[in-house]
Write an enzyme that holds these catalytic residues in place. Structure first.
Site, PDB file in Angstrom:
ATOM      1  N   ASP A 103      12.990   4.371   9.787  1.00 59.54           N
ATOM      2  CA  ASP A 103      12.147   5.713   9.730  1.00 59.54           C
ATOM      3  C   ASP A 103      12.360   6.644  10.517  1.00 59.54           C
ATOM      4  O   ASP A 103      11.704   7.767  10.256  1.00 59.54           O
ATOM      5  CB  ASP A 103      10.627   4.925  10.076  1.00 59.54           C
ATOM      6  N   ASP A 106       5.489   4.540   6.128  1.00 55.37           N
ATOM      7  CA  ASP A 106       6.494   3.354   6.076  1.00 55.37           C
ATOM      8  C   ASP A 106       5.391   2.006   5.510  1.00 55.37           C
ATOM      9  O   ASP A 106       4.187   2.292   5.714  1.00 55.37           O
ATOM     10  CB  ASP A 106       7.119   2.862   7.445  1.00 55.37           C
ATOM     11  N   THR A 119       6.420  -1.688   5.780  1.00 56.00           N
ATOM     12  CA  THR A 119       6.440  -3.029   6.725  1.00 56.00           C
ATOM     13  C   THR A 119       6.225  -2.532   8.116  1.00 56.00           C
ATOM     14  O   THR A 119       6.818  -1.831   8.756  1.00 56.00           O
ATOM     15  CB  THR A 119       7.632  -3.442   6.315  1.00 56.00           C
ATOM     16  N   ARG A 154      -0.409 -12.244  -2.311  1.00 60.68           N
ATOM     17  CA  ARG A 154       1.120 -12.302  -3.073  1.00 60.68           C
ATOM     18  C   ARG A 154       0.962 -13.855  -3.689  1.00 60.68           C
ATOM     19  O   ARG A 154       0.935 -15.056  -2.995  1.00 60.68           O
ATOM     20  CB  ARG A 154       2.122 -12.442  -2.112  1.00 60.68           C
ATOM     21  N   GLU A 208       8.775 -16.948   2.165  1.00 58.53           N
ATOM     22  CA  GLU A 208       9.269 -18.441   2.026  1.00 58.53           C
ATOM     23  C   GLU A 208       8.955 -18.772   3.439  1.00 58.53           C
ATOM     24  O   GLU A 208       8.702 -20.204   3.550  1.00 58.53           O
ATOM     25  CB  GLU A 208      10.798 -18.056   1.761  1.00 58.53           C
ATOM     26  N   ARG A 236      12.539   1.126  -2.333  1.00 64.37           N
ATOM     27  CA  ARG A 236      13.881   0.842  -2.317  1.00 64.37           C
ATOM     28  C   ARG A 236      14.442   2.163  -1.696  1.00 64.37           C
ATOM     29  O   ARG A 236      15.533   2.681  -2.479  1.00 64.37           O
ATOM     30  CB  ARG A 236      14.415   0.636  -3.783  1.00 64.37           C
ATOM     31  N   THR A 239       9.036   3.248   1.208  1.00 63.72           N
ATOM     32  CA  THR A 239       9.602   1.905   1.921  1.00 63.72           C
ATOM     33  C   THR A 239      10.851   1.227   1.278  1.00 63.72           C
ATOM     34  O   THR A 239      11.381   1.970   0.212  1.00 63.72           O
ATOM     35  CB  THR A 239       8.260   0.851   1.442  1.00 63.72           C
TER      36      THR A 239
END
Lengths: 242, 1002
Positions: free
Chosen positions: B661, B214, B216, B436, B318, B631, B516
């Protein structure tokens, strides 16, 4: 002096089992009621057999006598010692007559002799120290052989002194009282005389095997050494990096 | 629980008894739901937006009404979980097959011996009845032979290692405890040790070929850190010492002091003081930069205690940006549907929110339009560098270049070498560091222009057809001629040691697949950051077709590049596949001509996993060094794992931390749960659980490898030991009239497996290590034999069998030659059965003990104690069992009175013993010596090298710096999904209580 039998399967499982060690050890209850392992030589005519079992029943009962045919007209009997042929532990610990102070015949009262035997067990030898279950011929027989061809110690011929050979060169005469049937199963009997050294009797197996294995090991060592020298360089490990 | 949330609960309240919900039957589609709520004669449509999935947390909501639709196993999450299967290792399966083989072997041995017995009884036993009559129920030799078959079955049954299963379990248990006890896998901050939740899979840890991970929470910590920024052409974020040398940021590095700002978040840390100085100096551009960060977002703020702001962001990126702005003095305080309140350097200002042009995957940017307190209309935009660059005003071209250079250092060097010399330092490339990036720009709008545009925009918003397209067109009209402010770089913080772990696993030829649910950009960015994808890779294929044909084309063309011949008819795999074997088949490993990567989308994967495409997918994907599937739904993750499991003869491992998972963890041969922030679901379904991804390296390379090696050694030795033990009976049969006579004392038979040989082999399989952990980790190549299952397979088993037959042959015939016709020095013969047994059993024990001593590579006190202790113990037991007292007490049970005393002192016994041991060891030593020379395995070289290194210790290896990338790629990887721009502007959630807004967070 040994007697040898071949094609005689003393190591057959049913044969090996067919004994009662309690009885042989002098246990009085086992004497009158032998173990089931002894079947079919457990009881005869409603009486317990002593000693019971197939091993005892098939005890070797030929008599061997050795005469030196000397220059004299009648041969001299070589004295054969019949005690000291069994293991000490067997004779003194494992095999015991039934307890009691009475004569042996009394102690074995209520039992019967094995089917094949001529005399009952308490008449194997006049010497009371070698009679009954502790008869050494019997004990030797009861120590079953590992292989179908075997020899068993029969008598000892003792060396009288260092000067005289035990058995001087000459003609010998062997008198065999033939009681023991081996023809039926294609067996062979032998009589073997063997001199004993510190390593025991003659058996070349170990010597030959050691020489053979030793030389193979040596050869292998040399070959491997050569191979090592030849290949170690070519398969060097330089291509592995940390 | 899954319930439709009704956003306007007022009229419904709690009288629901008259209502009715009709919805679809439980299914595993996470993104679809259809149902109708009938209440008081009115129908309400329930769709996916109104459904909360099990495990969701509702934030910023004091109360809500809900209705439970699915419960327990019917919930969509549980439907996605996949079936729990009982996991067994390959070795388990192999063992079962081998036990079956052994049974056949036993049967055939018994058959041979029974036939032999029949012949013997016919030829000899029949005539021997004088001395040994047949039992009354034995009528002929045939009957006897049939009985003998079963007798031998009983005697020879020791070849079937019944105690094997028990011992295997003990070993596994032991090795599991090693994992539990491993201090280097203990995570101190959480006080959590690694946990082997199952004891049955240990050795498979040493055979892993595919790791499905996985992203994250597993590779990354899911923590975003505002790392650097480039404002108006100046780079901030790096720390330099007095000499102008760049300093690595460590814990000791002094943090920037934000005490001047009351609203600062204490957890936020930044190291470059120059930026704070710039803010304090009042640099206009810098102020504007942070202002835009504090305005252009969809974050919600919560202020339960005055001054303590808690941000609820839909994406952590964000959140990080807004937090950064807050700390630098531009704190976003609250918002309503029409206003945004920002505390600018201590001064509260209210901006009027005019429009939010929300984020989506095509636009890759978002903008807000605000009216400032000074009555200016401003547009703030942030987005992917590639997109924003095209929208810039021509006057920003040069600034754009500089900023792009910050994003990408290498190109900067090419474009303007002078630039490089002008600066004393080397640019750090955002993209290469795995940061990023987003570009931030603004535009001041003419009021009239905005009014006109606003009209168009609201029209587009209200249009019924093709609304999204229209909105995006309208947005494009206004998002142009932007003035560049700068760029931000956020670090998606990797877990500790991920990079090293993946490099090591790569070296161990373990293939890393990342599955993922994230977006492609994010996943690829992280893949580069943690070295799953390397820049040296020849090519990375991206499969994103939307129908069978395209995907097929994409996969084929990828394969054509990797291995052109694999498309030919003549390729062995192809010809094999065209035969259409009905049996389940395995596809062999195919070697491509380079390093490739593959990225595949969940949407394409749905097609690829169906029908005849799955083999194409598998073959293409397995040729690649790394695969990224993005996705993915939880079920798809499991499907991918199943696919590999089904067609490849390999061990798969899945590692993940979240509930999504679980299915993959259950599906893989080995499932590993990371007990992280995302709850316990994954851990509870896993086979092993620990806290940090990098423990995987230790788990596989150290524990897995040891377990596998130990298990293999154990199995070969155990089989060997039983073969030697039992087959001696077989040889003896030829000399004992096939009468099922055992060679050994019955007590020896009882104790052999139980007492005499159990501890050494357990010691070997619990403590042995061919190389210690340092070397295991340093030479990941050592891991490879396990992947190909080289140490224990059918071939190795046959070797054990042959070795066992040979040894038993030696062990029977050497003592036989020794005792045959031989006598002691006092003339008493030693060829009796009991002496012979003793010689054979003593030799046997010495041989198996020497054999284990030979196999032990790691001698500890314990192994010495076990091995030599067992041998010593044997002699003690021997004297006890053959002692006068015991034998006299039970003469019929202990029949070997005095044998030990009489025989053990014989030179013949010891000579024969030495001969047997030498004869049994010679071929083994020879083979072990010749094997690496004539049949070298790659590992042998490594082990050689290790031995070399041990003799000549090298200086500690110089850490080679991880090579940095050379190619240009966009570091844009905003994890944002289409946000709640619409929700915010609609103001629905903020009615009445502007502070409390409900966010549905999955």
């Amino acid at each position: 002096m040994y007697y040898g039998l071949s094609n005689f399967y003393q190591n057959h499982r049913r044969y090996v089992k067919s004994r009662d060690d309690s009885q042989l050890n002098g246990d009085s209850s086992a004497l009158l009621n032998p173990s089931k392992e002894c079947e079919p030589y457990r009881r005869n005519e409603d009486k317990p057999i002593a000693p019971c079992g197939a091993i005892a029943n098939s005890m070797f009962n030929d008599t061997l006598e050795l005469f030196l045919v000397g220059n004299a007209s009648y041969p001299t009997l070589i004295p054969l010692k019949k005690k000291g042929i069994a293991w000490w532990t067997d004779k003194n610990v494992k095999f015991r007559n039934p307890p009691g102070g009475e004569p042996l015949a009394e102690r074995f009262k209520g039992t019967t002799k094995p089917v094949n035997w001529v005399n009952p067990v308490y008449m194997l030898d006049p010497d009371s120290d070698n009679n009954g279950f502790i008869n050494e011929d019997f004990i030797v027989w009861m120590r079953t052989a590992a292989l179908p061809t075997f020899r068993k110690l029969y008598r000892l011929i003792e060396r009288k002194s260092d000067l005289h050979p035990t058995l001087p060169a000459g003609q010998y005469y062997l008198n065999i009282t033939y009681n023991y049937p081996v023809h039926s199963f294609d067996g062979r009997k032998r009589m073997i005389l063997s001199t004993i050294s510190w390593m025991g009797g003659k058996n070349p197996f170990l010597g030959i095997a050691y020489i053979a294995v030793g030389s193979i090991s040596f050869l292998l060592g040399v070959v491997l050494l050569v191979i090592n020298h030849k290949y170690r360089n070519s398969s060097n490990t330089a291509d592995i990096t940390i | 629980m899954e319930r439709p949330t009704i956003t306007e609960p007022g009229p419904l309240l709690l009288h629901f008894s008259s209502g009715e919900v009709r919805c679809e039957s439980p299914n595993n589609k996470l993104d679809k739901f259809a149902g109708i709520l009938t209440y008081k004669g009115k129908n309400y449509i329930l769709d996916h937006d109104k459904l909360l999935l099990r495990g969701c947390v509702i934030r910023n909501t004091d109360w809500c009404y809900g209705l439970v639709i699915y419960t327990g196993p019917d919930t969509k999450l549980m439907q996605n979980c996949g079936k729990s299967t009982f996991k067994r290792t390959h070795i388990d399966h192999l063992m079962n097959v081998l036990v079956l083989w052994i049974f056949l072997f036993l049967g055939s041995m018994c058959f041979i011996l029974a036939v032999g017995h029949g012949i013997w009884e016919n030829k000899k036993g029949y005539y021997f009845q004088n001395f040994l009559p047949w039992k009354e129920y034995v009528s002929s030799s045939v009957v006897s032979a049939i009985l003998m078959f079963w007798s031998y079955f009983i005697i020879l049954n020791t070849v079937v290692p019944i105690s094997l299963y028990v011992s295997v379990e003990i070993i596994r248990l032991g090795n599991s405890y090693y994992i539990n006890w491993d201090r280097k896998m203990f995570y101190a901050p959480k006080n959590t040790p690694a946990q082997a939740r199952t004891t049955t899979l240990n050795e498979e840890l040493g055979q892993v070929k595919y790791v499905f991970s996985d992203k994250t929470g597993t590779l990354t910590q899911n923590i975003m850190i505002f790392k650097k920024c480039s404002i108006n052409g100046t780079l901030y974020g790096d720390v330099y010492d007095k000499n102008g040398q760049r300093v690595e940021v460590s814990e000791k590095t002094e943090k920037v002091d934000f005490s001047y700002n009351k609203l600062a978040d204490p957890k936020f840390s930044f190291y470059d003081k120059t930026l704070v100085e710039a803010v304090k100096r009042g640099d206009g551009r810098v102020h504007l930069f942070f202002l835009s960060l504090s305005l252009c977002h969809t974050v919600m703020s919560e202020e339960k205690v005055e001054g303590e702001l808690v941000y609820q962001a839909q994406s952590p990126d964000e959140g990080a940006l807004v937090t950064a702005a807050r700390n630098f003095g531009f704190a976003f305080r609250s918002r309503t549907s029409e206003t945004i309140t920002v505390v600018e350097m201590g001064e509260t200002k209210v901006y009027q929110l005019l429009a939010i042009l929300d984020f989506d995957n095509v636009r890759k940017r978002m903008s807000v339009i605000v009216r400032t307190p000074e009555d200016r209309v401003m547009l703030f935009c942030k987005g992917a560098d590639t997109i924003v660059c095209q929208l810039l005003h021509p006057s920003c071209r040069s600034l754009g270049d500089v900023t792009m250079e910050h994003l990408d250092a290498d190109r900067a060097c090419e474009v303007s070498p002078s630039l490089l010399s002008a600066h004393t330092h080397v640019f750090q490339d955002f993209a290469i560091e795995g940061l990023r990036t987003l570009m931030v720009a603004y535009r001041e709008l003419d009021n009239a222009f905005f009014q006109a545009w606003s009209k168009k925009h609201s029209e587009a918003c209200l249009s019924l057809e093709d609304r999204e397209n229209k909105i995006s067109n309208v947005s494009e009209e206004i998002e142009k001629d932007l003035m560049l402010l700068g760029a931000t770089a956020i670090e998606d913080k990797l877990q500790d040691g991920v990079l090293e772990t993946i490099i090591t696993l790569n070296k161990a030829k373990i293939k890393m697949w990342t599955l993922t649910g994230d977006k492609q950009e994010t996943a690829v960015n992280i893949a580069y950051a943690c070295n799953i994808f390397e820049d040296e890779m020849d090519e990375i294929f991206i499969v994103e077709g939307k129908d069978d044909e395209t995907i097929w084309q994409e996969l084929r063309s990828a394969r054509a590049k990797m291995k052109p011949e694999s498309l030919l008819e003549s390729d062995p795999v192809n010809s094999y596949l065209t035969m259409k074997p009905k049996m389940p088949f395995k596809i062999p490993e195919e070697v491509p001509n380079g390093n490739y990567g593959l990225v595949i989308n969940g949407y394409s994967l749905a097609y690829a996993l169906e029908g005849n495409l799955e083999l194409e997918l598998l073959r293409t994907a397995c040729m690649c060094k790394a695969v990224i599937c993005c996705r993915m739904t939880p079920l798809q993750k499991a499907q991918v794992v199943e696919l590999v499991k089904r067609y490849k003869k390999v061990v798969t491992l899945a590692i993940g931390d979240g509930a999504n998972d679980v299915s993959m963890i259950k599906a893989a041969h080995i499932g590993i749960g990371i007990s992280g922030q995302e709850g316990m679901q994954a851990m509870l379904n896993s086979d092993y659980a620990f806290c940090q991804f990098h423990y995987l390296r230790r788990l596989l390379l150290v524990h897995g490898r040891w377990s596998y090696n130990r298990m293999c050694k154990f199995l070969s030795y155990f089989f060997y030991k039983n073969f030697v033990f039992t087959l001696v009976h077989f040889w003896y049969a030829f000399f004992s009239g096939f009468s099922a006579q055992t060679v050994y004392d019955t007590w020896f038979i009882t104790f052999y497996n139980l007492v005499y040989t159990s501890l050494p082999v357990l010691g070997l399989s619990l403590f042995d290590q061919d190389v210690n952990e340092t070397w295991s980790l340093r030479f990941p190549e050592l891991y490879e034999p396990g992947q190909h299952n080289l140490y224990f397979n059918k071939k190795e088993f046959v070797k054990c069998l042959v070795h066992g037959i040979y040894s038993s042959f030696v062990l029977f015939f050497v003592p036989m030659g020794t005792v045959y016709n031989s006598v002691r020095s006092d003339g008493k013969e030693i060829s009796d059965y009991q002496s012979f047994s003793l010689i054979v059993q003593t030799s046997l024990l010495w041989v198996v003990t020497m054999q284990i001593a030979l196999e032990t590579t790691y001698w500890t006190m314990i192994s010495h104690f076990f091995i030599w202790g067992s041998l010593g113990f044997y002699f003690c037991v021997l004297f006890f069992l053959y002692s006068d007292g015991l034998c006299l007490m039970f003469p019929n049970v202990f029949q070997f009175l005095g044998v030990a005393r009489n025989i053990l002192k014989l030179p013949q016994l010891w000579l024969s013993l030495v001969l047997s041991v030498v004869l049994c060891m010679l071929p083994v030593i020879g083979y072990q010596f010749l094997k690496p020379l004539f049949w070298p395995v790659s590992v042998d070289k490594v082990i050689d090298r290790i031995h070399h290194c041990m003799r000549h210790p090298l200086p500690p290896p110089i850490r080679t710096k991880v090579k940095h990338a050379s190619s240009r790629r966009s570091a844009y990887a905003f994890s944002h999904k289409q946000g709640f721009g619409a929700l915010i502007t609609s103001g629905k959630t903020m009615k009445g209580k502007p502070k409390k807004s409900s966010l549905l967070k999955k």
